[in-house]
Design a protein around this motif. Structure first.
Motif: not given
Length: 265
Positions: A82-83, A85-86, A88-93, A176
């Motif tokens: 879960n960590n 995934e979170k 990765r979402e930050k990186r994509n943002a 990043d």
């Protein structure tokens, strides 16, 4: 018949009867000894079985403890996933742009500045054009140098903007990289947890085999000995029955040889 014959026969019967009764005592004595051996053997088997049960309970406890440890690692892995995934979402943002393009634009503006400075220096030190060989008046030179200075100022402003963009890009890149390191750390922890889970599973299999094989061979051997003792008892019982029957027959025959028996008839 001659009474002496009955007397002799009775004597023989009494002697035989005495032998049989003595044999009966021997059989009973032998049975008593064998039964004691049986009790001792049953006690030995029970001791082994109790010890095996105690060991099995110890092994089972270790199995349950390792199963709990595995469950903890699995729950931790779920949290780590879960960590990841979170993060990765930050990186994509993140607004990630190729910083090399910004540096190319910076170099281009710096070239413009250097070129303008070089031209201004030329017009300050020369009164004629190098291309057309015409003389340049002060007004022309001032006009050209002003235009060049305007270009320089514009280029400098562009450089300042690009520097801000590069600073932001560097900050984004650093963020990043930081997030990527976090992901790598989480992934490394998951691998370690999986290795620990594998080790626990191997230990559980080992304990399960220990329970299965626990003193089975020793107990089986002792049970075989018990069966052999039981066979001895059964043989002695059969022997006793045979001797007992013989005693009964001889006692009856001896009775018949007495004066109250067949002899009186």
């Amino acid at each position: 018949l001659d009474i002496n014959i009955f007397s002799n026969m009775n004597t023989v019967l009494k002697s035989k009867l005495a032998e049989c009764r003595e044999s009966l005592k021997d059989v009973d004595h032998s049975l008593a000894i064998i039964n004691e051996r049986k009790k001792a053997q049953e006690k030995q088997i029970k001791t082994l079985e109790d010890k095996a049960k105690e060991s099995a309970e110890t092994y089972q406890k270790e199995i349950e403890e390792n199963e709990k440890i595995i469950e903890q690692y699995q729950l931790e892995n779920v949290q780590l996933e879960n960590n990841i995934e979170k993060v990765r979402e930050k990186r994509n943002a993140l607004d990630k742009v190729d910083i090399s393009e910004a540096f190319k634009a910076m170099d281009k503006e710096q070239d413009v500045i250097q070129s303008c400075v070089k031209q201004i220096k030329f017009y300050k030190n020369n009164s004629s054009c190098t291309l057309c060989k015409q003389n340049l008046c002060d007004e022309q030179k001032t006009f050209i140098t002003d235009e060049l200075n305007n270009k320089i100022e514009k280029a400098k402003k562009n450089v300042a903007k690009i520097e801000k963009i590069i600073t932001k890009m560097k900050s984004v890149r650093e963020e990043d990289d930081k997030l990527n390191l976090e992901i790598l750390a989480f992934e490394r922890q998951i691998r370690e947890n999986n290795n620990n889970i594998s080790a626990c599973n191997q230990y559980i299999k080992k304990m399960q085999k220990q329970i299965t094989d626990l003193q089975v061979q020793d107990i089986d051997e002792e049970k075989k000995k018990l069966l052999a003792i039981q066979e001895e008892i059964e043989n002695e019982i059969l022997k006793r029955k045979s001797v007992e029957e013989e005693v009964q027959y001889l006692a009856y025959a001896s009775f018949l040889m007495k004066d109250t028996g067949i002899k009186s008839k």
